[in-house]
Design an enzyme around this catalytic site. Sequence first.
Site, PDB file in Angstrom:
ATOM      1  N   HIS B  82       0.844  -1.201   0.000  1.00 54.50           N
ATOM      2  CA  HIS B  82       0.000   0.000   0.000  1.00 54.50           C
ATOM      3  C   HIS B  82       0.882   1.255   0.000  1.00 54.50           C
ATOM      4  O   HIS B  82       1.852   1.330   0.751  1.00 54.50           O
ATOM      5  CB  HIS B  82      -0.891  -0.030   1.243  1.00 54.50           C
ATOM      6  CG  HIS B  82      -2.048   0.921   1.172  1.00 54.50           C
ATOM      7  ND1 HIS B  82      -1.890   2.282   1.265  1.00 54.50           N
ATOM      8  CD2 HIS B  82      -3.378   0.697   1.036  1.00 54.50           C
ATOM      9  CE1 HIS B  82      -3.090   2.857   1.174  1.00 54.50           C
ATOM     10  NE2 HIS B  82      -4.007   1.916   1.033  1.00 54.50           N
ATOM     11  N   HIS B 168      10.424  13.740   9.206  1.00 48.59           N
ATOM     12  CA  HIS B 168      10.894  13.095  10.432  1.00 48.59           C
ATOM     13  C   HIS B 168      11.713  11.885   9.971  1.00 48.59           C
ATOM     14  O   HIS B 168      11.256  11.112   9.122  1.00 48.59           O
ATOM     15  CB  HIS B 168       9.685  12.662  11.260  1.00 48.59           C
ATOM     16  CG  HIS B 168      10.033  12.053  12.591  1.00 48.59           C
ATOM     17  ND1 HIS B 168      10.596  10.797  12.707  1.00 48.59           N
ATOM     18  CD2 HIS B 168       9.890  12.507  13.848  1.00 48.59           C
ATOM     19  CE1 HIS B 168      10.788  10.521  13.992  1.00 48.59           C
ATOM     20  NE2 HIS B 168      10.363  11.552  14.709  1.00 48.59           N
ATOM     21  N   PRO B 169      12.925  11.685  10.511  1.00 53.33           N
ATOM     22  CA  PRO B 169      13.818  10.672   9.935  1.00 53.33           C
ATOM     23  C   PRO B 169      13.230   9.262   9.891  1.00 53.33           C
ATOM     24  O   PRO B 169      13.498   8.516   8.936  1.00 53.33           O
ATOM     25  CB  PRO B 169      15.056  10.724  10.844  1.00 53.33           C
ATOM     26  CG  PRO B 169      14.648  11.517  12.056  1.00 53.33           C
ATOM     27  CD  PRO B 169      13.552  12.412  11.626  1.00 53.33           C
ATOM     28  N   GLY B 172       8.568   9.933   9.004  1.00 55.52           N
ATOM     29  CA  GLY B 172       8.163  10.497   7.718  1.00 55.52           C
ATOM     30  C   GLY B 172       7.242  11.690   7.820  1.00 55.52           C
ATOM     31  O   GLY B 172       7.539  12.665   8.531  1.00 55.52           O
TER      32      GLY B 172
END
Lengths: 299, 299
Positions: B82, B168-169, B172
């Site tokens: 998805h 954001h590492p 995401g």
Amino acid sequence: MAKIIECIPNFSEGQDQAIIEGLVTVAKGVPGVTLLDYSSDASHNRSVFTLVGDVEGIQEAAFQLVKFASEKIDMTKHHGEHPRMGATDVVPFVPIKDVTVAECVEVSKNVAERINHELSIPIFLYEDSAQKPDRVNLARIRKGQFEGMTEKLKQPEWAPDYGEAKIHPTAGVTAVGARMPLVAFNVNLDTDNIDIANKIAKIVRGSSGGFKYCKGIGVMLEDRNIAQVSMNMVNYEGTPLYRVVETIRFEAKRYGVNIIGSEVIGLTPAKALIDSAEYYLQIEAFDYGKQVLENHLLN
Amino acid sequence: MAKIIECIPNFSEGQDQAIIEGLVTVAKGVPGVTLLDYSSDASHNRSVFTLVGDVEGIQEAAFQLVKFASEKIDMTKHHGEHPRMGATDVVPFVPIKDVTVAECVEVSKNVAERINHELSIPIFLYEDSAQKPDRVNLARIRKGQFEGMTEKLKQPEWAPDYGEAKIHPTAGVTAVGARMPLVAFNVNLDTDNIDIANKIAKIVRGSSGGFKYCKGIGVMLEDRNIAQVSMNMVNYEGTPLYRVVETIRFEAKRYGVNIIGSEVIGLTPAKALIDSAEYYLQIEAFDYGKQVLENHLLN
């Protein structure tokens, strides 16, 4: 999910605001119960309360209301247009959620027994709680009204289901029972001929060979000059709304008459309408309890 | 009557039972919120939660779930069929009772701001909360997926609505927004010709000139050997179910094809079906809020 039962007691007082407000206070004072609505009619001299609650709460509320009415309403002085036989005339219990009619019959018997035991009011069980076929219909039980009950109860076939054959001197007699929710549903025709509405009402109502759970008469809507088939759908699962609408439609065609609209009067359970949506939209394998979002919110 | 809002966060984890159960624990721990349902798909590697709650509770639950997901899910290691761009991929808020879409937009902004402020995850507002037309559609926002977001956010037209242009590492990017309840509704045809279902889907869906709030495609039901118009009704008040059914009916006639049934997939608000019952039964002046009994029981 909690079980929810509705109770719609009818009291023989529609004028004295102090008594009506007293009943409201009693209804609001019982935990687990919500007073949804109450309405009074002065010419009928009668008030109808609508409460919902859990199994314990609704029984307590019904009893406390009957008790209060028996203390405040004197049937020997009651006058009103509506037929009546007791201070609390009738106490129906209706299954709303996660509860069967059979469970409501049990509830009705519990309340009937307590009313008779603690208040000495004789009780007839009616509708789905009836113990004999001629006690299903409230009108038959109530025939003779308060003034005729003293003599009526002495007839062996009219011995009360709870209590001796002797009315309460001021509170009279009360009917208690369980029934399915009732939907007041009218279909309007594009004719001013009430004979057509009467003929169609006779076709759809159970008493004259139509659908078992439909009661109906023809009425004239004078302000619109149209005839109407006015119905009480007393079990919308046994006789769904769409089925009487489609029957009225094809019967009216014989007279060149069409349906121009319908009316739902007052409250209806969602399922009574959703069953018809399922039919017309041809929904396959719909699970009302699981698929209707709101059913997951009630608790 | 209390306001009720639904929230359906989608998380990028559909395999690790410990994380899924951790999300369940978080959801169940917030007062005023009920976890109605959750389902995980291992091949999608994704879980969808359905919660309802009051205005305060649903905001708290949404935030706590996003926080937990950001601590437990590492998008740099995520694989699944998805499309996805964040540990919490998308957080829609849906009005259920006594609340407007506009109020849900406010709720979505509150939650978006808090997520960004406390967790440093950049947020896109989508659907009815979108601040620009090209951010209404989630698929457009998500295009490029997690792996492409670092570069995408540097484009001025894709600066996040909350936060700096920097993913954001591990968690995401997340989309947050308000939308009407969605009803997954399919209509089955008595033909094995998928071209007909495709042609009809094109007629009824908004994107190709049909009804604004209907999305649709033709699909083949291989096990029944019939073609289906498979739809998402994204605003059942703007585009009622009966209207697409009747349109499909008269369009299918052109091919000598009939409707043989329909399907509601998963949950639907009662009103989406009752609106159609009103149409077919021709009910005049029906007041959904007041006349449907269950609406008086929700609180």
